[in-house]
Design a protein around this motif. Structure first.
Motif, PDB file in Angstrom:
ATOM      1  N   THR A 215       0.826  -1.212   0.000  1.00  0.00           N
ATOM      2  CA  THR A 215       0.000   0.000   0.000  1.00  0.00           C
ATOM      3  C   THR A 215       0.857   1.258   0.000  1.00  0.00           C
ATOM      4  O   THR A 215       0.507   2.257  -0.613  1.00  0.00           O
ATOM      5  N   GLU A 216       1.994   1.169   0.689  1.00  0.00           N
ATOM      6  CA  GLU A 216       2.841   2.355   0.782  1.00  0.00           C
ATOM      7  C   GLU A 216       3.353   2.755  -0.601  1.00  0.00           C
ATOM      8  O   GLU A 216       3.355   3.926  -0.977  1.00  0.00           O
TER       9      GLU A 216
ATOM     10  N   ASP B 210       0.540   9.588  -5.336  1.00  0.00           N
ATOM     11  CA  ASP B 210       1.005  10.951  -5.053  1.00  0.00           C
ATOM     12  C   ASP B 210       1.822  11.520  -6.200  1.00  0.00           C
ATOM     13  O   ASP B 210       1.841  12.722  -6.414  1.00  0.00           O
TER      14      ASP B 210
ATOM     15  N   GLN C 133       0.606   4.199  -2.641  1.00  0.00           N
ATOM     16  CA  GLN C 133       0.370   5.573  -2.193  1.00  0.00           C
ATOM     17  C   GLN C 133       1.344   6.516  -2.883  1.00  0.00           C
ATOM     18  O   GLN C 133       0.975   7.596  -3.358  1.00  0.00           O
TER      19      GLN C 133
END
Lengths: 530, 345
Positions: free
Chosen positions: A43-44, A51, A47
């Motif tokens: 997920t990081e 972004d 993300q």
């Protein structure tokens, strides 16, 4: 007696079907492997994509696909229409020459265009004294879309041309008698009839666009594919790269869905074909059309070939060595043999489709064709993972680095290319022809050899040409999976152009182009293909 | 006529399609599975490593088999082949990929005093899994007609507003730029590095290029005045067009030194030719091979005892960044994130 017969049938056919099922499964394995990547989600990392570049690359990819769709439709359908329906000077040769751009790898055309038309290139240096100060063909979607359109329009052109040429004369003549102008015939009769073929061509062009890395990288235009590379190379996450790739598969599925939808439920049945262009033009119009076609050829073929020749002339002494014969040979052998195998496989799949109309099978066949939209490297790594598993399963080293893995990669990637032309031919065979043959006592074997294959011939040949040219240009899978000693011209082109040694890369590029041209010439000579 | 023969033709071509490669594979495996040859998987391009290997075989009689590929793909291949791999040596064109291969456990320690003597510590892996064999310096290049060397300073300075519209860069996707930014992070810290990269992006005269050579062409064409390139690309351009109005400037001489990267190699863990593989890498670290490295691609020898080529000598000597490459490698992902966030494509 009948029971014995049934038993015999089973004994004969069950292994054959099992084999087929295995083959289909093999084709599906890489996609299934990719799907399995969703078991774990970083997920990081996602993300971070969200972004930084996810929205940009979605917009970029969409723009590129729309632009290439528009471009290939315009060029492919427009040129096919002119070539089939009108007589003009040089028509026969031009109609054939228009296929040649397909023999040019997209990344070669890209570096030629950049060398010729970019800020520091010859073209702008000529223009500058006339006050035309500056333009950057790398800006925006224009450059990559142009290059991809110019190399992929032959898909649409080839299929549309065949479709137009196979339209019945009577239908067009009826339309004429009812007072339709040529343009009305185009919009009301020919285009709707050719729609399945055109849709098949465009969907191929777009799938290849989605998979392209070389061209967009040279223009530094970020797309889904460049992101997949970045995820893999920068973040070393094969899983995330596979996940991004499955999104590409979704888009490809959408494309195939659109293609299927546009095909509709109608079936198009073969009738007497067009041998002569039905429309005539005034003399000045003929020359205008001829000039138009020459202009397309000038941009896509003549200018690049001149540029490549100049570069090759400057570098051939430094670049040429005897190994070129080996590279040429392995390219030729791989392309011919793998193309034949792929066409054969596509034929089998089509037979399967006709024989069994079950939904799961249809879905499997659809999925088996998605490989074309995958960036080659993702596909190659997927296949390697599967092969590594086979290796350990059978305790051998045979599966990686043997020709098997490479052939499988080619098949998974290019089965879609071979499938379409065969499918559209198969669907034009009249059921009545088959019934008549059966009534006259033709067995299955005679039916296949004497009815199906001759009728399918144009489709098989078109499929072979497309796949042959595609394989001869293929890089990522060949680069990773080739056995020792099977270096190809495409690999040489890459190794030189990656170091920006374009002058030297021109030598193998021209050879590759030459191979494609000679291949097409032979087919033309044999009257197999004009 | 042909209609009639087509089915036979088809059957034949099908047979050929399956039999031909099969038979060729048999024959070629005979040729290539030479038991005693050292198998090298190389991301260094064939034309830049074959001369060294040929010379090695000539001198020692030991055969080599070269298999080129893309760096990441080759690493995946060695991983997939695991203990069954044929590879004895893995060669990469930058420290980042060497470091990654080591991290993935693909290498075994080099255990070689020859390498330790010949190659400086900062160009080798701290854990002895790989060694650099040639050095590639990444520095500034500028238009001599529009700039004086005293106007230039270091990589960081190119972020200054005075360079607005005058800077050309290669894409951040290229590993050389990832390493460069990683080294800036290591020296200046992340916050400063972020400012530097953001400044570069603001100063760009054109969208980043795909190649170093395109950066130089853009400067030549007047699109911009200064860029960052690997020196051997400059060397190639000069060899082709000696009167080109470009010059190199050694960056960061008053601070950390010019950023360098290596191309290098390690011995594959599952190799069955460990001794010969070590012999080859040791040979590559010595005079003769180091000279070929310097000549074929105008790179810097990794062995400091070996002189640079005459072409390279003409560019002058410089202070190289002595930051350990292992350190650079460990910061590469951080660098990528930073560049992607800053909009450096």
């Amino acid at each position: 007696m009948t029971r014995l017969h049934a038993l015999r049938q089973m004994v004969i056919w069950t292994p054959a079907w099992l084999l087929l099922a295995t083959l289909v499964l093999l084709l599906l394995l890489p996609s299934l492997h990719l799907l399995s990547s969703w078991q774990e989600i970083d997920t990081e990392l996602w993300q971070h994509f969200a972004d930084s570049f996810l929205s940009e690359l979605l917009v970029n990819t969409l723009l590129l696909v729309v632009a290439v769709a528009f471009g290939t439709l315009l060029l492919g359908v427009g040129l096919a229409w002119l070539v089939v329906m009108y007589e003009f000077p040089g028509r026969r040769w031009l109609s054939w020459l228009l296929l040649l751009p397909f023999a040019m790898p997209a990344y070669v055309l890209a570096f030629v265009f950049l060398g010729t038309f970019d800020y520091g290139g010859t073209f702008q240096q000529w223009l500058r004294p006339y006050g035309i100060e500056y333009f950057d063909i790398r800006e925006g979607v224009f450059g990559p879309a142009l290059v991809l359109t110019l190399v992929f329009y032959p898909y649409v052109y080839l299929l549309a041309r065949t479709a137009f040429a196979n339209q019945s004369i009577s239908m067009i003549e009826s339309a004429r008698i009812l007072g339709c102008s040529p343009s009305q015939v185009f919009w009301r009769v020919s285009l709707p009839l050719a729609r399945p073929a055109i849709a098949a061509g465009v969907s191929l062009a777009l799938m290849e666009t989605l998979a392209d890395f070389g061209t967009v990288a040279l223009f530094n235009y970020s797309t889904f594919t460049t992101a997949i590379y970045s995820v893999w190379e920068d973040f070393r996450s094969l899983a995330a790269a596979a996940q991004l790739s499955t999104l590409l598969l979704l888009v490809a599925l959408l494309l195939l869905g659109v293609e299927k939808y546009s095909r509709g439920r109608r079936s198009f049945v073969q009738q007497a074909r067009l041998d002569q262009p039905p429309f005539s033009l005034k003399v000045w119009q003929q020359w205008f059309v001829s000039g138009l076609v020459w202009f397309v050829l000038l941009v896509v073929l003549i200018i690049p070939v001149i540029q490549l020749s100049i570069w090759a002339y400057q570098s051939v002494l430094a670049e040429w060595d005897s190994r070129y014969l080996e590279w040429f040979n392995s390219t030729l052998i791989l392309s011919i043999s793998a193309a034949l195998a792929t066409v054969f496989m596509a034929l089998l799949l089509n037979v399967l489709r006709k024989r069994f109309a079950s939904r799961p099978l249809r879905t499997a066949l659809l999925l088996a064709r998605l490989g074309y939209a995958l960036p080659g490297i993702v596909l190659a790594i997927g296949i390697m993972a599967v092969m590594a598993w086979f290796n350990s399963l059978f305790a051998t080293t045979w599966f990686i680095g043997g020709l098997f893995a490479l052939y499988l990669a080619y098949m998974v990637r290019f089965i879609a290319v071979a499938y379409g032309p065969i499918e559209s031919r198969l669907d034009t065979i009249r059921p009545s022809v088959i019934e008549a043959a059966r009534n006259m006592g033709a067995g299955s074997v005679r039916l296949v050899w004497e009815i199906y294959l001759p009728l399918l011939k144009p489709g098989l040949i078109a499929a072979f040409i497309l796949v042959f040219l595609d394989i001869s240009k293929e890089l990522p899978a060949t680069y990773l999976l080739r056995p020792f000693g099977w270096d190809t011209l495409a690999i040489r082109i890459f190794e030189l152009s990656a170091e920006a040694l374009y002058e030297r890369a021109a030598v193998p590029s021209l050879l590759l182009l030459l191979m494609g041209v000679v291949g097409l010439l032979i087919l033309r000579r044999l009257n197999l293909f004009k | 006529m042909l209609q009639k023969y087509l089915p036979n033709g088809l059957a034949m071509s099908l047979a050929v399609s399956f039999l031909l490669p099969a038979s060729l594979m048999m024959s070629s495996s005979g040729v290539y599975a030479a038991e005693d040859a050292i198998v090298i998987y190389s991301a260094r391009k064939e034309h830049l490593i074959k001369p060294q290997l040929d010379e090695f075989t000539k001198q020692t009689g030991i055969k080599t088999l070269l298999y080129t590929g893309k760096d990441g793909a080759l690493i995946e291949r060695v991983k997939a082949e695991s203990e069954r791999t044929e590879a004895d040596i893995l060669m990469m064109a930058d420290a980042g990929n060497l470091g990654y291969a080591a991290e993935q456990g693909l290498f075994q320690p080099l255990n070689s005093s020859v390498i330790k003597q010949n190659i400086p510590l900062n160009l080798r892996d701290a854990d002895d899994f790989w060694t650099g064999l040639s050095v590639r310096a990444r520095t500034l290049v500028y238009a001599t007609e529009r700039l004086q060397p005293n106007q230039l300073k270091d990589y960081e300075d190119l972020a200054d507003a005075k360079w607005q519209g005058k800077l050309c860069l290669r894409t951040s996707q290229k590993v050389y730029n990832k390493s460069l930014v990683a080294s800036i992070i290591a020296h200046d810290g992340e916050a400063k590095a972020e400012k530097v990269v953001a400044g570069w992006v603001k100063n760009l005269a054109a969208k980043p290029y795909a190649k170093d050579s395109q950066v130089m062409e853009a400067i030549l064409a007047g699109r911009c005045d200064v860029g960052i390139v690997n020196t051997y690309y400059f060397g190639r351009l000069m060899a082709e067009k000696p009167d080109t109005k470009l010059a190199l400037f050694w960056a960061n001489q008053e601070t950390t030194g010019t950023h360098v990267n290596v191309s290098g190699a390690g011995i594959v863990k599952a190799s069955d030719q460990v001794d010969n593989a070590r012999k080859l890498i040791e040979w590559l670290a010595q005079d003769q091979a180091q000279k070929i490295y310097a000549e074929v691609n105008q790179e810097y020898p990794a062995n400091p005892a070996v002189p640079v080529s005459a072409t390279v000598a003409a560019w002058g000597s410089f202070k190289a960044d002595e930051l350990s490459l292992s350190e650079v490698v460990s910061r590469q992902q951080q660098a990528v994130r930073l560049m992607q966030k800053a909009g450096y494509r």
